[in-house]
Design an enzyme around this catalytic site. Structure first.
Site, PDB file in Angstrom:
ATOM      1  N   GLY A 103      36.430  63.028  65.624  1.00  0.00           N
ATOM      2  CA  GLY A 103      37.705  63.145  65.359  1.00  0.00           C
ATOM      3  C   GLY A 103      38.479  62.764  66.878  1.00  0.00           C
ATOM      4  N   PRO A 104      39.822  62.367  66.697  1.00  0.00           N
ATOM      5  CG  PRO A 104      42.006  61.948  66.161  1.00  0.00           C
ATOM      6  CD  PRO A 104      40.777  62.638  65.545  1.00  0.00           C
ATOM      7  CB  SER A 105      41.375  63.276  72.573  1.00  0.00           C
ATOM      8  OG  SER A 105      40.427  62.262  72.950  1.00  0.00           O
ATOM      9  N   GLY A 106      41.372  66.061  71.135  1.00  0.00           N
ATOM     10  CA  GLY A 106      42.530  67.176  71.139  1.00  0.00           C
ATOM     11  C   GLY A 106      42.219  67.856  69.534  1.00  0.00           C
ATOM     12  CD  GLU A 118      29.273  60.443  72.475  1.00  0.00           C
ATOM     13  OE1 GLU A 118      27.860  60.204  72.530  1.00  0.00           O
ATOM     14  OE2 GLU A 118      29.901  60.034  71.458  1.00  0.00           O
ATOM     15  N   GLY A 169      39.750  69.638  68.675  1.00  0.00           N
ATOM     16  CA  GLY A 169      39.335  70.753  68.253  1.00  0.00           C
ATOM     17  C   GLY A 169      37.618  71.002  68.576  1.00  0.00           C
ATOM     18  CE  LYS A 170      35.666  65.196  69.360  1.00  0.00           C
ATOM     19  NZ  LYS A 170      37.044  65.109  69.348  1.00  0.00           N
TER      20      LYS A 170
END
Length: 578
Positions: free
Chosen positions: A370-373, A499, A375-376
């Site tokens: 998902g995009p940055s921010g 990552e 919640g990962k």
């Protein structure tokens, strides 16, 4: 401060008792020297008697020997207590720090915390081990001297005593100001130290942008501010010392005049006056010494307050009083995330995770994209209980992780972060951090599984090679493989990969990916993925956006069902092809 320190000092009551007895004896023997002086003058010089003088000298020598023995025990015991108490305080303080969540260290500079662990505790050691003993001995000398002065001559004693109130009240008032200024000074020194440590740690960035003059000026401004605060504290202490000196010495001068007139009138012997003068000088000296030490005690009080604040900090997340055990035989998903909602304290109106639901089976490999921010990383923090969700729960084989002991819970995981963390130690100690009791053979086996053994044996001292601060002597790929070796040695049930290959070149990425494949065998794995190519072959991919789970599936199925995933994939693969 004294009541707080007592909880540490009382553990060593026997040594404290010996120190106090030695203090009392040395103070008493010091005051006894006055009687030796009286005997020398009255029974020796005044009586013109060699025998009287010899007897007085023998008594004086015995007092001096006793004083030396007492001083030895006093100094040794008090210093031992000072060192031991400060060591205990440091252990308790560091133990408290280890229990605080990562969020605490995000809000507080590491350099300032380190200052409390080292500088402030060292100041306490100085006060407990020497200044406090010095102050107590001089206080006893003052009280004993005043008593003997009154026994010798009440009239002269009253002359000296008249100045005491003029010293005590300023001492209390100025002492409070010194304490406040000491705390401010130590705070500013800690801030300067933190800034220096941070700028030196990132010296490459400072020098690459040629900002040496900028950081030098910022450090100088901080140091100057700390100096000005310390200067105000010094002015107060200097004023206090000058006040005590003029009041005490003035009183002694008046007392000498009155005493000498009594000797000339035949109302007082020369020996009695000499003994009284000796007591008066001892009283004046001890009072001046206490005044000086009082400033040091106030500085220590400021340091103690900073330490107490840190020790009193309660961790937001603690193990339950009666923790449960995970039953891995239960027919439940290994990880079950239900309605998980979390907002950071700094952004209470923004939900980093919003009603997240996800189940992960044993042995499954699940990627979070998902995009940055989206919640990962927040989810990883919640899995490790670094943070506490406002709503929802996470269960391991049906047991809520809130009911598990923190150590037992975190032992289930091994974290391989995007930026590998290595300590200022050798290769063996860094790998063995995953399993402190591991043998050399186990360490080498983990290194071989992480494809790290070959480059390790090429290092100057092999597995004993020192890696420098944060592993600065290794390349990014080598540091990452050591971090993977550490995780392999820990042998976790659940692997968390943030990552781990995103910042590597192609060759290093290939080696690290091989190490990761070895690490992920037969383990449940969660992977934070920014590069979709690295997770195309996992069992499932969970797509997050704005803290919500928007889709779950394989790489191929998500290309068809998830517009967000397809957009991310198209951007990355097209960019790669270009």
């Amino acid at each position: 401060m004294l009541s707080w320190l007592w909880q540490f000092v009382k553990l060593y009551k026997t040594r404290l008792a010996i120190a106090i007895v030695a203090l009392i004896c040395t103070s008493a023997l010091t005051l006894s020297l006055g009687q030796g002086i009286r005997l020398m003058i009255d029974n020796g010089f005044a009586a013109q008697s060699y025998d009287g003088l010899a007897a007085a000298l023998k008594i004086t020598l015995l007092i001096i020997v006793g004083l030396a023995i007492g001083a030895y025990f006093r100094f040794y015991m008090v210093s031992w207590i000072g060192e031991r108490v400060v060591a205990d305080i440091r252990r308790q303080l560091y133990g408290r720090l280890l229990k605080l969540p990562p969020s605490f260290f995000e809000d507080n500079l590491a350099g300032e915390i380190q200052s409390r662990v080292t500088t402030d505790t060292t100041l306490l050691q100085t006060v407990i081990g020497s200044s406090f003993s010095f102050a107590l001995r001089n206080t006893l000398t003052f009280l004993g001297g005043m008593t003997l002065m009154f026994v010798s001559n009440v009239k002269l004693s009253l002359v000296v005593l008249t100045v005491v109130p003029f010293i005590v009240f300023p001492l209390i008032i100025v002492g409070r100001k010194v304490k406040r200024l000491s705390k401010d000074s130590q705070d500013k020194v800690a801030h300067v130290g933190a800034w220096a440590g941070e700028s030196l740690q990132h010296i490459k960035v400072v020098q690459a942008f040629t900002r040496e003059d900028l950081v030098k000026q910022q450090f100088a401004d901080g140091a100057e501010s700390a100096f000005q605060t310390a200067l105000r504290r010094i002015r107060y202490r200097a004023f206090l010392i000058a006040l005590v000196m003029i009041m005490v010495m003035g009183a002694v001068t008046v007392m000498l005049y009155i005493g000498e007139t009594d000797v000339l009138a035949g109302n007082l012997s020369a020996g009695d006056l000499s003994a009284f003068v000796f007591y008066a000088i001892m009283v004046a000296g001890s009072l001046a010494a206490v005044t000086e030490v009082y400033g040091e005690v106030q500085r220590a009080a400021g340091a103690a307050e900073r330490i107490r604040e840190l020790i009193a900090t309660e961790p937001e997340i603690e193990s339950p009083q009666a923790p449960e055990q995970v039953d891995f035989g239960r027919a439940e998903p290994l990880i079950a995330i239900a309605n998980l909602t979390f907002s950071y304290p700094s952004r209470p109106n923004h939900q980093a995770l919003d009603g997240l639901n996800l189940t992960i089976q044993r042995g499954e490999r699940v990627a979070l994209v998902g995009p940055s921010g989206s919640g990962k990383s927040t989810l990883f923090d919640l899995l490790l209980r670094f943070r506490q969700p406002q709503v929802g729960n996470i269960k391991i084989h049906g047991t809520d992780i809130k009911q598990l002991d923190l150590v037992s819970l975190r032992d289930l995981y091994a974290l391989v972060p995007q930026q590998p963390v290595l300590f200022s130690a050798n290769v063996v100690e860094n790998i063995r951090f995953g399993k402190p009791g591991a043998s050399q053979a186990e360490v080498e086996a983990a290194a071989k599984a992480a494809y790290a053994h070959d480059f390790i044996v090429d290092l100057p001292q092999g597995y004993q090679s020192f890696l420098g601060e944060q592993g600065v002597k290794l390349s990014g790929g080598q540091r990452q493989r050591l971090a993977i070796a550490r995780a392999i040695l820990a042998d976790p049930k659940i692997l968390l990969l943030d990552e781990a290959t995103s910042a590597l070149d192609a060759q290093s990425e290939h080696l690290v990916q091989q190490a990761l494949d070895e690490l992920m065998k037969h383990r449940t794995t969660l992977i934070i993925a920014h590069r979709l190519a690295t997770v195309a072959h996992v069992d499932r991919i969970a797509v997050l956006e704005h803290g919500k789970l928007v889709d779950v599936g394989t790489h191929q199925s998500l290309l068809q069902s998830s517009p967000l995933y397809k957009r991310l994939a198209d951007l990355q693969f097209q960019s790669h092809q270009a």
